[in-house]
Design a protein around this motif. Structure first.
Motif, short mmCIF file in Angstrom:
data_model
loop_
_atom_site.label_atom_id
_atom_site.label_comp_id
_atom_site.label_asym_id
_atom_site.label_seq_id
_atom_site.Cartn_x
_atom_site.Cartn_y
_atom_site.Cartn_z
N ASP A 78 0.71 -1.12 -0.03
CA ASP A 78 0.01 0.05 0.00
C ASP A 78 0.95 1.24 -0.06
O ASP A 78 1.32 1.86 1.00
N ARG A 87 0.10 4.37 -1.49
CA ARG A 87 -0.53 5.41 -1.58
C ARG A 87 -0.13 6.36 -0.64
O ARG A 87 -0.13 7.65 -0.76
N ASP A 88 -0.12 6.06 0.75
CA ASP A 88 0.28 7.10 1.78
C ASP A 88 1.69 6.57 2.43
O ASP A 88 2.21 7.19 3.41
#
Length: 196
Positions: free
Chosen positions: A52, A54-55
């Motif tokens: 993940d 995205r952040d």
């Protein structure tokens, strides 16, 4: 002939002095901000979900600058580092003529660090493949050197951080100077038990 040599010598001394001041100001900036950046990068990199991304970023912004920031992202299962240095391209709303451009010497400085210099369609970009144990100090130095050379950031500048996985620095980055020397000494004396 002598006068020409004196002028050349003076010019060389001026350039060396300017380089020394730049080196000193960069060194001071690294001392001030490297730890909080490495600390955040470490927590971002080690976050529980490596897929993940995205952040999985850190944006470091110069407070008060109209568009001075560098942001980096760990991408593709932490195998790539993608960074951007603000070009001013996104400073205005879409459809409004561009009003902010980075100075040519600042762009040249970013180029020397490996950033792209094409700002016709976005920010200046940097990418590098990462090994299994990336050098977070080198990444922090890249960010800080880009801010120093491209946006005039110095040790006394106020920087803000945006990192969803690491919003605040941990206690390991509390500057030593925040504890008065007398307080450190009195704690050390109180904890002293004598000789073994």
């Amino acid at each position: 002939m002598v006068r020409t040599a004196a002028v050349i010598a003076s010019a060389i001394l001026l350039m060396l002095s300017a380089a020394a001041q730049t080196s000193d100001s960069l060194r001071a900036l690294l001392v001030e901000y490297r730890c909080p950046i490495v600390d955040r990068l470490d927590r971002i990199y080690e976050h529980a979900s490596p897929n993940d991304y995205r952040d999985r970023f850190l944006a470091v912004t110069l407070s008060g600058h109209p568009h001075g920031y560098v942001q980096c992202l760990f991408a593709e299962n932490r195998t790539w580092l993608l960074c951007e240095a603000s070009s001013g391209y996104y400073y205005n709303r879409p459809g409004v003529p561009r009003t902010f451009y980075l100075a040519p010497d600042a762009i040249a400085s970013l180029d020397r660090l490996g950033f792209s210099t094409d700002d016709t369609a976005g920010n200046f970009r940097y990418q590098a493949r990462l090994g299994p144990l990336p050098d977070l100090n080198a990444i922090a130095d890249l960010i800080l050197t880009a801010l120093h050379d491209g946006y005039g950031v110095r040790a006394q500048s106020r920087l803000t951080f945006n990192a969803p996985f690491a919003p605040r620095a941990t206690s390991k980055c509390i500057p030593v100077s925040s504890t008065p020397p007398t307080a450190m000494f009195s704690v050390a004396v109180r904890g002293f038990d004598g000789y073994a």
